[in-house]
Design a protein around this motif. Sequence first.
Motif, PDB file in Angstrom:
ATOM      1  N   LEU A   1       7.645  -0.040   3.379  1.00 53.98           N
ATOM      2  CA  LEU A   1       7.646  -0.853   2.172  1.00 53.98           C
ATOM      3  C   LEU A   1       7.933  -0.011   0.934  1.00 53.98           C
ATOM      4  CD1 LEU A   1       4.715  -3.350   2.844  1.00 53.98           C
ATOM      5  CD2 LEU A   1       7.163  -3.781   2.878  1.00 53.98           C
TER       6      LEU A   1
ATOM      7  N   LEU B   1       0.863  -1.176   0.000  1.00 54.34           N
ATOM      8  CA  LEU B   1       0.000   0.000   0.000  1.00 54.34           C
ATOM      9  C   LEU B   1       0.897   1.222   0.000  1.00 54.34           C
ATOM     10  CD1 LEU B   1      -2.879  -0.854   2.478  1.00 54.34           C
ATOM     11  CD2 LEU B   1      -3.023  -0.530   0.022  1.00 54.34           C
ATOM     12  N   GLN B   2       0.508   2.208  -0.768  1.00 54.13           N
ATOM     13  CA  GLN B   2       1.369   3.374  -0.928  1.00 54.13           C
ATOM     14  C   GLN B   2       1.537   4.153   0.371  1.00 54.13           C
ATOM     15  OE1 GLN B   2      -1.639   3.022  -2.144  1.00 54.13           O
ATOM     16  NE2 GLN B   2      -2.849   4.880  -1.916  1.00 54.13           N
ATOM     17  N   SER B   3       0.658   3.907   1.349  1.00 52.07           N
ATOM     18  CA  SER B   3       0.770   4.629   2.618  1.00 52.07           C
ATOM     19  C   SER B   3       1.767   3.953   3.557  1.00 52.07           C
ATOM     20  CB  SER B   3      -0.605   4.725   3.284  1.00 52.07           C
ATOM     21  OG  SER B   3      -1.162   3.436   3.406  1.00 52.07           O
ATOM     22  N   ASN B   4       2.256   2.776   3.183  1.00 51.00           N
ATOM     23  CA  ASN B   4       3.221   2.085   4.032  1.00 51.00           C
ATOM     24  C   ASN B   4       4.647   2.537   3.686  1.00 51.00           C
ATOM     25  OD1 ASN B   4       5.025   0.222   5.191  1.00 51.00           O
ATOM     26  ND2 ASN B   4       3.428  -1.333   5.284  1.00 51.00           N
ATOM     27  N   GLU B   5       5.145   3.471   4.485  1.00 48.92           N
ATOM     28  CA  GLU B   5       6.418   4.127   4.165  1.00 48.92           C
ATOM     29  C   GLU B   5       7.597   3.153   4.126  1.00 48.92           C
ATOM     30  OE1 GLU B   5       7.027   7.409   3.488  1.00 48.92           O
ATOM     31  OE2 GLU B   5       4.882   7.790   3.468  1.00 48.92           O
TER      32      GLU B   5
END
Lengths: 522, 306
Positions: B201, B195-199
């Motif tokens: 990753l 997920l793009q909100s998971n910094e």
Amino acid sequence: MVSAHWSEIATRQQYLPTGALLVEAFKTCMFDTLSENLGSIFDRLRGRGALSEKDVDAALGEIRTALLEADVALPVVRAFIDIVRPRAIGAEVLKSVTPGQQVIKIVNDALIEMLGQAAPLSFDAVPPVAIMMVGLQGSGKTTSTGKLSKWLAEKDKRKVLMASLDTQRPAAMQQLAVLGQQIGVETLPIIGGQAPVDIAKRALQAGKLGGFDVVMLDTAGRTNADEALMAEMVAIEKAASPKEILLVADSLTGQEAVTIAAQFAERVSLSGIVLTRADGDGRGGAALSIRHVTNVPIKFLGVGEGVDKLEIFDPSRVANRILGMGDVVGLVEKAAETMDAEKAEKIAARMKKGQFTLEDLAEQLKQMQRMGGMSGVLGMLPGMGKLKKQTAGLQMDDRALIQQAAIVSSMTQAEKDNPKILNASRKRRIAAGAGTSVQEINKLIKMHRQMADMMKKFGKGGMKGLAGMMGGMGGGMPGGLMGGGMPSADQLPDFNKLTGGSGSTPPTPDFLKGMGIPPKKK
Amino acid sequence: MSGFFSRLRAGLTRSSRALGDGISAAFGGGKLSLERLGELEDVLISADLGVSVANEICQALRDNRELKNMDDIGLREALAVEIAKQLQPVQQQLSLPTAKPVVILMAGVNGAGKTTTIGKLAKRYMADGKTVMLAACDTFRAAASEQLQVWGARANVPVVAGAPGADASGLAFQALERAKAENVDILIIDTAGRLQSNETLMAELEKITRVIGKLDATAPHASLLVLDATTGQNAIQQAEAFLRAAKITGLIMTKLDGTARGGCLVPIARKLALPIHFIGVGEQAEDLQEFDATNFARALTGLEGE
């Protein structure tokens, strides 16, 4: 509903001074667009009694846009507006809130109502009880099957058997088998070439013979347009007579959520919904769409990559996100999770006395790192859409946090206890030790001094002191706290204006307490 | 072309029917009132174009004086032209440089269809006479590597895989080394969904690009974001975040064989101007089609291809 959350936050605030500061600061940006837009509609209405039809319709136009932007499907938006409209027209405007706030309250309540409460899984049948998971490709069925199985095995102490009926996707069965090993739940041995219906029968047989309480049936992903696969799903239901059929749906789904959910509900007897990817930054309006068209409860939320990232559905949190309030509760929970409670209590106790040492500061910095760094924290905060625009050019540099913590750990105990003894040579030594420059040391010391001053105020004035402090931050927030990577305070939207007045805000109803929404000044 | 279009149409029929029905309703009696245009706007919103883009497209139609004399088909044509206008600039073939190997990095959120798309791409390039190697750098999700290996076997291309939980960037590095040694034309790197909100990753993704850059400063030559057509307005945030972290160079949209319409491509095209290379309209390898703005827009409005 909402007020419960704020009191929850308030009680937890003692565990996370930094988090609390941030929450306080950014709560003020909450509902940014929506409340502003509503504010301007209702401006001329201030001081008059009830909400008129015309004003309500104008406000509902804004609500409609907000819901659509949150991906609530159009037919569901219409149904929702029809529910809210009669409630809002003629509603008495309380003296202490703006009409905009009043409308948001009505909308928020209606949203929570329409999202419904979570419901427990039913096990009211002769074991093994079959639970069937269905959904589109990539919605997260296999991962959710694993998470739910772990939940049932660990929290409910049930004996669970998992079986993959996915003969479509390469290695889907292996995926479930590997997950089973990871979480310590048994999976049905894989026999190649068997049809899904036969695997279901075999799983139930194995469940019976093995004395299992629950048999989880993970089915293949299918598009609602694929008649052959939809028919296969119906055949599995017939063969397995599952007690529960859970639709696994992606929170990030757009307008099509209504069609997809309706078509699944048409073909099998859905009993619940598992919403996945609820940890993303999406507004998650699909939750409302899916709940509305299927009329079955949302039971669980998937909130992360790990096998234990499953939560019981909480309508008020999802409502908050849909309205653009951000997931403040999630932020607080994340903080509580990553925080060393004992250390935090010590810091909180000292803070109350107005003490704040360099070590406390270092601990705060480390905690922010654990929470995913500045950007991780900011990402969860409400109203960040607005701030994001302003900070688009700025890199959220979390290395600054690490570096600042390193500076403190390069100090001797005497220096930590009394930063005043830091002379030029000591600073040079610390800079060398932390791999940075003397300027950075100076910045950190200044930042600590200013924060310590704030803490003194906090110690004296409690929450009021905090509010004043936030106001103070608007003017002279130390650049150091921002680590060079965070926007400086003067770049924050109307920071001063928004926070400055909160100390003198007239009493507000429970729902607005702590939200820091200032009355519109005219 | 007709073959392409019929397959595209087959995938989009249901969605376009819904859109088409809406327009017919909007057209109604003969003259197009502002109110009817509002209904038209709702139809575009239902296709995931977003409120503001839908509004602007309708505004453009509103200024068209010919409009009130148009019949249903004419109105669809006008709408298709407007949508195509937004998408034309981003219709770009995936052109590969002369590097050897050409490195293509695939990224996207979980379940978007990265691995399946890689399988299709591999087959496509093999059919073009290229040699292809795949790198299974999704070391996180259970059996992700096995899934790619099945696709590799189907396309008859080698797959570089590591142990579960292995360092993804290290594995990418190894794969590039091997691709160089074996003189492979194209290396396609699969990555874990995130997920793009998971910094954390997203930083890992950034690291993969950095590490392979050590072997070839020009690599990756293409970084493709795989977007799921059922995604709503969050697709815009996805594209923005992946553009920041992985310097995405282009888009592939999957799952257009369902009822989803993929209208989020329009706001993305306007906002980020990222090239759109392919769309996925089915399970088969040949169901990965080159993106065609006009046909996409026409199919979206329920018209036949040109």
